[in-house]
Scaffold this active site. Structure first.
Site, PDB file in Angstrom:
ATOM      1  NE  ARG A  18      -0.979   1.941   3.399  1.00  0.00           N
ATOM      2  CZ  ARG A  18       0.041   2.722   3.750  1.00  0.00           C
ATOM      3  NH1 ARG A  18       1.107   2.241   4.333  1.00  0.00           N
ATOM      4  NH2 ARG A  18      -0.006   4.020   3.505  1.00  0.00           N
ATOM      5  CB  ALA A  21       4.799   6.607  -4.130  1.00  0.00           C
ATOM      6  NE  ARG A  61      -6.314   0.575  -2.361  1.00  0.00           N
ATOM      7  CZ  ARG A  61      -5.798   1.255  -1.332  1.00  0.00           C
ATOM      8  NH1 ARG A  61      -4.532   1.117  -1.013  1.00  0.00           N
ATOM      9  NH2 ARG A  61      -6.550   2.066  -0.625  1.00  0.00           N
ATOM     10  CB  CYS A 131      -2.734   8.397   6.117  1.00  0.00           C
ATOM     11  SG  CYS A 131      -2.930   6.709   5.450  1.00  0.00           S
ATOM     12  CG  ASP A 200      -4.121   7.955  -1.971  1.00  0.00           C
ATOM     13  OD1 ASP A 200      -4.163   8.584  -0.898  1.00  0.00           O
ATOM     14  OD2 ASP A 200      -3.710   6.789  -2.052  1.00  0.00           O
TER      15      ASP A 200
HETATM   16  P1  RI2 Z   1       2.673   8.012  -0.619  1.00  0.00           P
HETATM   17  C1  RI2 Z   1      -1.962   6.116   0.963  1.00  0.00           C
HETATM   18  O1  RI2 Z   1      -3.052   5.368   0.492  1.00  0.00           O
HETATM   19  C2  RI2 Z   1      -2.369   7.198   1.928  1.00  0.00           C
HETATM   20  O2  RI2 Z   1      -3.604   7.798   1.618  1.00  0.00           O
HETATM   21  C3  RI2 Z   1      -1.223   8.152   1.748  1.00  0.00           C
HETATM   22  O3  RI2 Z   1      -1.483   9.443   2.247  1.00  0.00           O
HETATM   23  C4  RI2 Z   1      -1.087   8.132   0.238  1.00  0.00           C
HETATM   24  O4  RI2 Z   1      -1.296   6.745  -0.102  1.00  0.00           O
HETATM   25  C5  RI2 Z   1       0.164   8.621  -0.334  1.00  0.00           C
HETATM   26  O5  RI2 Z   1       1.247   7.791   0.027  1.00  0.00           O
HETATM   27  P2  RI2 Z   1      -3.277   3.845   0.979  1.00  0.00           P
HETATM   28  O6  RI2 Z   1      -2.583   2.958  -0.037  1.00  0.00           O
HETATM   29  O7  RI2 Z   1       2.527   7.824  -2.092  1.00  0.00           O
HETATM   30  O8  RI2 Z   1      -2.740   3.674   2.358  1.00  0.00           O
HETATM   31  O9  RI2 Z   1       3.111   9.389  -0.263  1.00  0.00           O
HETATM   32  O10 RI2 Z   1      -4.771   3.663   0.919  1.00  0.00           O
HETATM   33  O11 RI2 Z   1       3.536   6.937   0.015  1.00  0.00           O
END
Ligand code: RI2
Length: 319
Positions: A18, A21, A61, A131, A200
């Site tokens: 998850r 990026a 997703r 988060c 996201d």
């Molecule tokens: P980076 C995550 O989504 C969170 O919402 C977080 O803020 C966002 O991705 C960006 O994360 P999830 O996969 O790309 O936890 O900065 O649902 O790492």
């Protein structure tokens, strides 16, 4: 489809992999695995298989646009080579190289954003985050490594408690971090100098889609005159938003919110579990990309630089 690709898709869906990026880089690697293990010599069939795999990966997703942008990057290169009449061997190497390039660019963006963003943080600053964003934490860690004394508030981020991951990550770095429940944000925001969060997806109008709760936090910060900074590499900008199209918000399993046992007891209860929300540009002060700082209202400029002005007739993964 290669078994490893199916496993990767499942890991993304279940959030064992998850973070927007990381999801982008992972699907770029997955499409490379599919290409390298493809058996067959017909370029048309090969392209068909790669497109089908891309659609399957996208379905895991729906909100994280880095996933689509990773596949867009690879499939655009593949499309050009296919049009030039290349054979399957060459097409495979094109997919491999594009996948590697995407991952390298994304990793470089992480370092560059940390470098640019950390300059905004002063010794003694208090930062609020939500988060678990690699881009946002990259900035915080870099500021700490540069010797700035900082304090961080991390909210829990219900329902999956990803704020706890953030707290652990920052503690491991020796950063002063305090975990709070989401609903305590308004109490502690007054101490903060900045809210630093990831994204996201970023829309053409500068609205930022991030983990649910971000919009409330940004609105509280706006009220308290605390600057809201979004750390987002340009792969987070969504070219499907030129026409103001709304970004689809992923609705996740209700059992992330309530136990099966309680749900069964509470006959007639309805539960919603949107994974993300949309923060309007008015509540955001700055977006930090690997190319530099922009006001959210300049998001359209990033999209134009990356994708040009034209709207796509069809996406590269469509047949
Ligand atoms: P980076 C995550 O989504 C969170 O919402 C977080 O803020 C966002 O991705 C960006 O994360 P999830 O996969 O790309 O936890 O900065 O649902 O790492």
């Amino acid at each position: 489809m290669d078994k490893r690709v199916i496993d990767i898709a499942e890991d993304i869906k279940e959030m064992r992999i998850r973070g927007a990026a990381k999801i982008g880089r992972t699907v770029a690697e997955a499409i490379k695995i599919e290409a390298e293990n493809y058996r067959g010599n017909d370029p048309k069939e090969f392209v068909k298989d790669i497109k089908k795999t891309a659609r399957y990966l996208i379905s895991t997703r729906p909100t994280a646009v880095s996933l689509e942008n990773a596949l867009r990057y690879v499939l655009v290169e593949l499309g050009k080579a296919y049009k030039n009449g290349e054979n399957v061997k060459t097409l495979k190497s094109i997919v491999s190289k594009a996948s590697d390039d995407f991952c390298e660019n994304s990793n470089l963006a992480l370092d560059r954003i940390a470098e640019i963003g950390s300059k905004r943080i002063m010794d003694g600053d208090v930062i609020f985050t939500h988060c678990n964003s690699s881009m946002a934490l990259g900035i915080i860690k870099k500021a700490h490594r540069d010797g700035k004394k900082i304090k961080v508030y991390a909210d829990e981020t219900r329902p999956r408690l990803q704020g706890l991951l953030t707290a652990k990550e920052l503690l491991d770095e020796g950063i002063d971090v305090t975990l709070i429940v989401d609903s305590a944000a308004r109490i502690f925001i007054r101490e903060a100098n900045h809210v630093i969060i990831g994204a996201d997806a970023v829309a053409a109008n500068g609205a930022v889609v991030n983990k649910v709760g971000t919009a409330t936090l940004a609105s509280i910060a706006h009220e308290a005159r605390v600057k809201v900074i979004v750390a987002a590499e340009t792969y987070k900008f969504n070219p499907q938003t030129y026409c103001g199209e709304l970004i689809e918000i992923e609705e996740r399993d209700i059992f992330e919110v309530i136990s099966k046992e309680d749900y069964e007891k509470l006959k007639g209860l309805k539960v919603n579990n949107p994974a993300f929300d949309v923060t309007p540009p008015e509540f955001i002060d700055l977006i930090i990309t690997e190319k530099g700082l922009i006001a959210p209202q300049a998001a359209i400029w990033v999209l134009k630089e990356t994708y040009g002005l034209g709207l796509f007739d069809k996406e590269p993964w469509e047949d």
